[in-house]
Scaffold this motif. Structure first.
Motif, PDB file in Angstrom:
ATOM      1  N   UNK A  44     -49.081   7.822  11.014  1.00 55.36           N
ATOM      2  CA  UNK A  44     -48.943   7.805   8.675  1.00 55.36           C
ATOM      3  C   UNK A  44     -49.006   9.224   8.587  1.00 55.36           C
ATOM      4  N   UNK A  45     -48.423  10.008   7.420  1.00 54.46           N
ATOM      5  CA  UNK A  45     -49.189  10.467   7.103  1.00 54.46           C
ATOM      6  C   UNK A  45     -49.239  10.090   5.135  1.00 54.46           C
ATOM      7  N   UNK A  46     -50.624  11.063   5.140  1.00 52.85           N
ATOM      8  CA  UNK A  46     -50.416  10.754   2.936  1.00 52.85           C
ATOM      9  C   UNK A  46     -50.990  12.536   2.526  1.00 52.85           C
ATOM     10  N   UNK A  47     -50.396  12.306   1.558  1.00 52.91           N
ATOM     11  CA  UNK A  47     -50.659  13.646   0.660  1.00 52.91           C
ATOM     12  C   UNK A  47     -51.591  13.042  -0.585  1.00 52.91           C
ATOM     13  N   UNK A 121     -51.965  10.378  11.511  1.00 58.20           N
ATOM     14  CA  UNK A 121     -52.498  10.494  12.816  1.00 58.20           C
ATOM     15  C   UNK A 121     -51.377  10.612  13.330  1.00 58.20           C
ATOM     16  N   UNK A 122     -51.595  11.057  14.958  1.00 56.75           N
ATOM     17  CA  UNK A 122     -50.622  10.628  15.860  1.00 56.75           C
ATOM     18  C   UNK A 122     -51.198  10.101  16.825  1.00 56.75           C
ATOM     19  N   UNK A 127     -56.637   9.828  16.855  1.00 58.92           N
ATOM     20  CA  UNK A 127     -54.902  11.478  16.389  1.00 58.92           C
ATOM     21  C   UNK A 127     -55.463  11.417  15.409  1.00 58.92           C
ATOM     22  N   UNK A 128     -56.554  11.293  14.804  1.00 59.12           N
ATOM     23  CA  UNK A 128     -56.530  11.676  13.331  1.00 59.12           C
ATOM     24  C   UNK A 128     -56.920  12.785  12.876  1.00 59.12           C
ATOM     25  N   UNK A 129     -56.257  13.697  11.842  1.00 59.30           N
ATOM     26  CA  UNK A 129     -56.585  14.585  11.060  1.00 59.30           C
ATOM     27  C   UNK A 129     -56.441  14.624   9.891  1.00 59.30           C
ATOM     28  N   UNK A 130     -57.161  15.480   8.967  1.00 58.00           N
ATOM     29  CA  UNK A 130     -57.368  15.734   7.816  1.00 58.00           C
ATOM     30  C   UNK A 130     -57.598  17.392   6.877  1.00 58.00           C
ATOM     31  N   UNK A 131     -56.736  17.661   6.193  1.00 58.63           N
ATOM     32  CA  UNK A 131     -56.553  18.950   5.366  1.00 58.63           C
ATOM     33  C   UNK A 131     -57.420  18.750   4.168  1.00 58.63           C
ATOM     34  N   UNK A 140     -55.540  29.685   2.662  1.00 55.00           N
ATOM     35  CA  UNK A 140     -56.688  28.989   3.863  1.00 55.00           C
ATOM     36  C   UNK A 140     -57.210  27.480   3.256  1.00 55.00           C
ATOM     37  N   UNK A 141     -56.729  26.577   3.872  1.00 56.64           N
ATOM     38  CA  UNK A 141     -57.826  25.147   4.433  1.00 56.64           C
ATOM     39  C   UNK A 141     -57.889  24.592   5.483  1.00 56.64           C
ATOM     40  N   UNK A 142     -58.808  23.797   5.237  1.00 60.34           N
ATOM     41  CA  UNK A 142     -59.932  23.230   6.403  1.00 60.34           C
ATOM     42  C   UNK A 142     -58.945  22.395   7.277  1.00 60.34           C
ATOM     43  N   UNK A 143     -58.617  21.717   7.903  1.00 56.89           N
ATOM     44  CA  UNK A 143     -58.286  20.745   9.369  1.00 56.89           C
ATOM     45  C   UNK A 143     -59.814  20.372   9.644  1.00 56.89           C
ATOM     46  N   UNK A 144     -59.770  19.232   9.881  1.00 59.10           N
ATOM     47  CA  UNK A 144     -60.268  18.291  10.718  1.00 59.10           C
ATOM     48  C   UNK A 144     -60.087  17.774  11.820  1.00 59.10           C
ATOM     49  N   UNK A 145     -60.033  17.697  12.974  1.00 59.17           N
ATOM     50  CA  UNK A 145     -58.893  17.358  14.481  1.00 59.17           C
ATOM     51  C   UNK A 145     -60.300  16.308  15.406  1.00 59.17           C
TER      52      UNK A 145
END
Length: 175
Positions: A44-47, A121-122, A127-131, A140-145
């Motif tokens: 899934x992908x959410x903006x 999520x992948x 496999x979650x990730x958040x920006x 520049x933003x922060x990603x949490x993986x």
């Protein structure tokens, strides 16, 4: 060292032409090998809290302990990558922090007032990730993986491949 996230593990570059970008990193900077996925399959992908059909290519390589990620968005669906490009930017878009206690760190980030710009999520829940929408300076933003699952093992394989890379087979297509 971030008090919330730990140490930076990856620099992520949003590019218009991922193949040209890989070529530059290999032939000008000597970084490789690149593990390239032409169309990354997301669960899934959410903006900004809304489902998005964003599709992208990604390539990963290491320079020492730092992983370099190249991202090319393949469509016009909403994402922070598209916002970055639409603002006239190309290049470093995020710094990523890798964790095995994703929920705990995610909640700490929210408690600190950070807002999720996009997330996805992948390959399952590990496999979650958040920006986080934390533009301290333009772009520049922060990603949490989350690297507690297969993604962490994959990242270790990429790092090991870079350590003894002899310059051969610089682009390794995955999937």
């Amino acid at each position: 060292m971030s008090k919330i996230f730990g140490k930076v593990a990856q620099n992520g570059y949003v590019v218009k032409d991922i193949k040209a970008a890989m070529d530059h990193w290999v032939n000008v900077l000597g970084v490789g090998p690149w593990f390239y996925v032409e169309k990354v399959p997301t669960d899934y992908f959410r903006h900004r809290g809304v489902d998005s059909g964003m599709q992208f290519s990604a390539a990963l390589a290491n320079s020492g302990d730092l992983q370099i990620e190249l991202i090319q968005q393949l469509n016009d669906e909403p994402s922070m990558y598209k916002e970055f490009l639409d603002a006239g930017n190309e290049g470093l878009q995020h710094v990523a922090y890798w964790v095995t206690n994703y929920d705990e760190v995610y909640n700490k980030a929210l408690e600190a007032g950070l807002k999720v710009g996009h997330e996805g999520q992948i390959g399952g829940p590990q496999g979650r990730f958040s920006y986080f929408d934390t533009e301290l300076h333009p772009g520049t933003v922060v990603e949490l993986s989350d690297i507690s699952g297969q993604k962490g093992k994959y990242f270790e394989l990429i790092k090991a491949a870079a350590q003894n890379w002899d310059g051969k087979d610089p682009i390794r297509k995955v999937g």
